[in-house]
Scaffold this active site. Structure first.
Site, PDB file in Angstrom:
ATOM      1  CB  SER A  43      -0.833  -0.146   1.167  1.00 44.47           C
ATOM      2  OG  SER A  43      -2.026  -0.911   1.480  1.00 44.47           O
TER       3      SER A  43
ATOM      4  CD  GLU B  63      -5.728  -3.187  -0.193  1.00 48.07           C
ATOM      5  OE1 GLU B  63      -5.600  -2.570  -1.421  1.00 48.07           O
ATOM      6  OE2 GLU B  63      -4.033  -2.213   0.483  1.00 48.07           O
TER       7      GLU B  63
END
Length: 377
Positions: free
Chosen positions: A155, A375
């Protein structure tokens, strides 16, 4: 990990009288700005900065202190795209980017090492907040001799403008993956994480193969600048939220003037494990009506039952308020290790039942309304 290179860091950071930055590391000049003093033209001596673990008083130089006076960003053309950039560079044809800096951002007593890594992509791999980059570490795939290593997803921990506010860098928050033999208790170097160790050991100027960007689940919805965003993270799962919060509170973005509520729950082991805490604490100081910040320190705090304080315990502590905000349209995000979700889901289900609601129905509605963003890895 010592680096002898000297890297010029072209950004400005607010310096106040009680700044925790060790000025001996920085060379630069001061300029007045709105009656404040800003240090600019700073040089970071990475030989000093990366000479080993540091106490909590040391602030990663890539982590600028927030200020009520927002920072100008460019190019504003990055706001023009109607859809997020997706898969501009694929696994078979990655982009070769350059490492700008690698800095340890946890203290001496943190279990493990976490690094903030700034990557120069030259503006060629644009992304939106909440997306991920793929990284292909050097070497051969042990399971496929003659083939490159598999891509690893990370990320992105910066806004589309990057830590230098010029749209040319991206930042990753990476915990070094190591393996300890359960019998001996000793670290086994042969089983260490290939990509995380490559990234944490990188030096300024090193080349890195990048793919992406990818991901739409964690994109920051900006249709309503007054919306509520509840962000729940464990460890490096805080990465996308750092991007959100910089966009909300640090950057001057003409198309997005945030006036809602951002509420961050961060679960880590102890105070030394907190990530970007200085940055988040400054938002709390400057934007008390728009930002809330709750930490769950599993090795230092107790939950109401006397057990370790995990992020789901903090959620339960504020459950009534959280459920009311969700009923009012708030977005809720979860990012971190996959193992965090069962405990969180159990907590939310129990709270829903105590309120006389069906969690399954509520969850279905949240997903239908696109309020639910997960996520995990």
């Amino acid at each position: 990990m010592a680096h002898s290179a000297l890297y010029q860091v072209p950004f400005a950071t607010y310096v106040n009288s009680d700044s925790s930055l060790r000025r001996s590391m920085f060379k630069g000049y001061n300029v007045p700005f709105h009656d404040k003093v800003w240090a600019s033209g700073l040089s970071l001596d990475l030989k000093n900065a990366n000479s080993g673990p540091r106490s909590r008083s040391m602030v990663c130089m890539s982590v600028q202190q927030a200020s009520k006076y927002k920072v100008a960003v460019s190019p504003l053309g990055l706001e023009d795209a109607k859809e997020p950039p997706m898969h501009l560079y694929k696994n078979k044809a990655p982009y070769t980017a350059t490492i700008v800096s690698v800095e340890r951002i946890v203290g001496l007593n943190a279990p493990g090492e976490t690094c903030h890594i700034v990557i120069d992509h030259g503006g060629n791999v644009p992304y939106w907040e909440g997306q991920s980059y793929g990284v292909i570490p050097p070497g051969e795939n042990p399971k496929k001799p003659g083939s490159p290593q598999n891509v690893r997803l990370y990320s992105i921990a910066s806004t589309r403008y990057g830590d230098n506010f010029d749209g040319k860098t991206a930042s990753l928050c990476v915990r070094r993956a190591v393996y300890y033999d359960p019998k001996t208790g000793l670290e086994d170097p042969s089983k260490q994480g290939v990509c995380s160790n490559f990234l944490c050991d990188s030096k300024p100027g090193d080349k890195i193969l990048v793919t992406g960007p990818s991901g739409k689940i964690m994109l920051l919805p900006e249709e309503d600048p007054n919306a509520t965003h509840i962000m729940i993270a464990t460890g490096t799962g805080v990465a996308p939220y750092r991007g959100y919060l910089r966009r909300m509170f640090m950057e001057s973005v003409p198309t997005y003037n945030f006036g809602g509520l951002a509420w961050l729950f961060l679960g880590v082991a102890n105070m030394d494990s907190l990530l970007y805490d200085e940055e988040f604490s400054k938002y709390l100081q400057d934007y008390p009506d728009n930002f809330r910040y709750d930490r769950a320190l599993s090795r230092e705090q107790k939950n109401k039952k006397g057990g370790k304080m995990y992020v789901q315990d903090k959620i339960e502590e504020y459950s009534d308020e959280i459920f009311k905000l969700l009923d009012g349209g708030a977005h809720i995000y979860f990012c971190g290790l996959k193992g965090m979700m069962p405990g969180i889901q159990d907590t939310l289900k129990r709270v829903a039942e105590q309120r006389g609601e069906s969690w399954e129905e509520k969850l279905s509605q949240l997903k239908k309304n696109k309020q639910w963003h997960v996520e995990v890895y």
